[in-house]
Scaffold this motif. Structure first.
Motif, PDB file in Angstrom:
ATOM      1  N   ASP A 175      24.239 -23.127  44.566  1.00  0.00           N
ATOM      2  CA  ASP A 175      23.695 -21.485  45.039  1.00  0.00           C
ATOM      3  C   ASP A 175      23.193 -21.356  46.437  1.00  0.00           C
ATOM      4  OD1 ASP A 175      21.494 -22.445  44.943  1.00  0.00           O
ATOM      5  OD2 ASP A 175      20.482 -21.368  42.744  1.00  0.00           O
ATOM      6  N   ASN A 176      22.815 -20.537  47.513  1.00  0.00           N
ATOM      7  CA  ASN A 176      22.889 -20.589  48.256  1.00  0.00           C
ATOM      8  C   ASN A 176      21.087 -21.193  49.195  1.00  0.00           C
ATOM      9  OD1 ASN A 176      24.284 -19.323  49.297  1.00  0.00           O
ATOM     10  ND2 ASN A 176      23.590 -17.078  48.952  1.00  0.00           N
ATOM     11  N   ILE A 177      20.763 -21.403  48.015  1.00  0.00           N
ATOM     12  CA  ILE A 177      18.986 -21.984  47.649  1.00  0.00           C
ATOM     13  C   ILE A 177      19.077 -23.593  47.892  1.00  0.00           C
ATOM     14  CG2 ILE A 177      16.914 -22.103  46.921  1.00  0.00           C
ATOM     15  CD1 ILE A 177      16.522 -19.722  45.949  1.00  0.00           C
ATOM     16  N   ASP A 178      19.995 -24.366  47.473  1.00  0.00           N
ATOM     17  CA  ASP A 178      19.810 -25.272  47.206  1.00  0.00           C
ATOM     18  C   ASP A 178      21.535 -25.424  48.581  1.00  0.00           C
ATOM     19  OD1 ASP A 178      19.750 -25.486  44.424  1.00  0.00           O
ATOM     20  OD2 ASP A 178      21.853 -25.258  44.455  1.00  0.00           O
ATOM     21  N   LYS A 179      22.073 -25.098  48.910  1.00  0.00           N
ATOM     22  CA  LYS A 179      22.446 -25.261  50.268  1.00  0.00           C
ATOM     23  C   LYS A 179      22.366 -25.330  51.707  1.00  0.00           C
ATOM     24  CE  LYS A 179      26.991 -24.010  49.050  1.00  0.00           C
ATOM     25  NZ  LYS A 179      28.409 -22.621  48.962  1.00  0.00           N
ATOM     26  N   ILE A 209      14.777 -29.702  44.558  1.00  0.00           N
ATOM     27  CA  ILE A 209      14.384 -29.564  42.915  1.00  0.00           C
ATOM     28  C   ILE A 209      13.978 -27.513  43.151  1.00  0.00           C
ATOM     29  CG2 ILE A 209      12.236 -29.406  41.475  1.00  0.00           C
ATOM     30  CD1 ILE A 209      12.386 -32.119  42.114  1.00  0.00           C
ATOM     31  N   THR A 210      14.616 -27.479  42.124  1.00  0.00           N
ATOM     32  CA  THR A 210      14.172 -25.772  42.114  1.00  0.00           C
ATOM     33  C   THR A 210      13.366 -25.733  40.922  1.00  0.00           C
ATOM     34  OG1 THR A 210      16.624 -25.631  41.794  1.00  0.00           O
ATOM     35  CG2 THR A 210      16.370 -25.151  43.749  1.00  0.00           C
ATOM     36  N   GLU A 211      13.634 -26.173  40.188  1.00  0.00           N
ATOM     37  CA  GLU A 211      12.787 -26.397  39.015  1.00  0.00           C
ATOM     38  C   GLU A 211      11.531 -26.122  38.593  1.00  0.00           C
ATOM     39  OE1 GLU A 211      12.957 -28.075  34.132  1.00  0.00           O
ATOM     40  OE2 GLU A 211      15.132 -28.170  35.312  1.00  0.00           O
TER      41      GLU A 211
END
Length: 304
Positions: free
Chosen positions: A2-6, A69-71
């Motif tokens: 998603d956009n956060i990852d990118k 890391i988004t978790e």
């Protein structure tokens, strides 16, 4: 992705579209991988991590190994080993970006080992970045081990400018003859953040050398510690310098330790810690900048 990852990938690597070999790790697991004719990436069997194997005489290839890391609440530990073949020349872009919008702490501990064969050259760039509106901390604890064989060189740029609440950074190196280790570190802390750096270098071989430069800015109530240990066991050269700017109630501590076990070991250490010079502020303020804008410009230039 998603956009956060990118966005995290762009923050730590400058792009989300990689050329050459790469391995993307997301939330504690391998996400995407590509190998090339000269660079192989293999998952470890005995631990969580990868082996990056570069063929001898490989020239000017790029390798990206970012972690995102988004978790929230995840504690990620990874072991990556780099085997760089004889006379190879490669550029490795690593680093970790953490996005945490929740209350549990998110943590990444990356243990990287570099084994450079004779005549090899590596440029290693590592950037750490944190963001998010949650109260959970963003914690990064990188460990780097470097083993340089005859005539090899490793240049390492390490950057931590924003959003990391706590970091304990360790770099250890053992140098054979005619090798060179160059390290440049840049860190900025604010709020109640804490950053600790340890450099431990053993100059074993004749004509081995190292140059370590640390530039840091500590503001508000943040704290930083810089520890350097250099041991010269042969005819060798080492220079370590720590330059820091402090503001508000911040604290920076620099601890040098140099040990010469040979009469031809030339080891030096310099440290300079203090506030922004008044004449610098005045010069920029005469150009129309406010005091805050002038401080920001000076800090930006200092960490450039």
């Amino acid at each position: 992705m998603d956009n956060i990852d990118k966005e995290l990938l762009k923050q730590v690597t400058g792009t989300d579209n990689f050329e050459g070999a790469y391995n993307i790790r997301k939330d504690g697991k391998g996400f995407e991988r590509k190998i090339t004719e000269n660079v192989n990436i293999v998952s470890k069997q005995e631990a969580d991590g990868i082996d990056i194997i570069v063929k001898e005489n490989t020239k000017n290839e790029f390798i990206h190994i970012p972690v995102i890391i988004t978790e929230s609440g995840l504690k990620d530990v990874v072991y990556n080993d780099f085997y760089i073949g004889k006379n190879a020349k490669v550029y490795i872009i690593a680093g970790c970006g953490i996005h945490n919008d929740h209350h549990a702490d998110s943590e990444h501990n990356g243990i990287h080992r570099f084994f450079l064969e004779e005549g090899a050259y590596v440029k290693y760039v590592e950037k750490h970045y944190g963001e998010g509106d949650g109260n959970g901390k963003r914690i990064l604890n990188p460990v780097t081990e470097v083993y340089l064989k005859e005539g090899s060189t490793l240049e390492m740029d390490s950057v931590q400018i924003k959003g990391v609440d706590s970091t304990d950074r360790v770099t250890r190196a053992v140098l054979d003859g005619n090798t060179n280790l160059v390290i440049s570190e840049k860190i900025m802390t604010h709020g109640n953040q804490f950053a600790k750096t340890l450099f431990d270098v053993e100059l074993k071989g004749e004509n081995s050398s190292t140059h370590v430069t640390s530039r840091s800015v500590a503001t508000e109530n943040s704290r930083q510690e810089f520890i350097s240990k250099v041991q010269g066991d042969n005819k060798c050269f080492a220079h370590v310098e720590c330059d820091a700017i402090i503001k508000d109630n911040a604290c920076v501590k620099s601890t040098p330790e140099v040990t010469a076990n040979n009469v031809d070991a030339n080891l030096t250490h310099e440290a300079a810690i203090g506030k922004i010079a008044g004449e610098q502020l005045i010069k920029l303020m005469t150009l129309g900048l406010t005091e805050k804008e002038a401080e920001d410009e000076i800090i930006k230039g200092f960490l450039k």
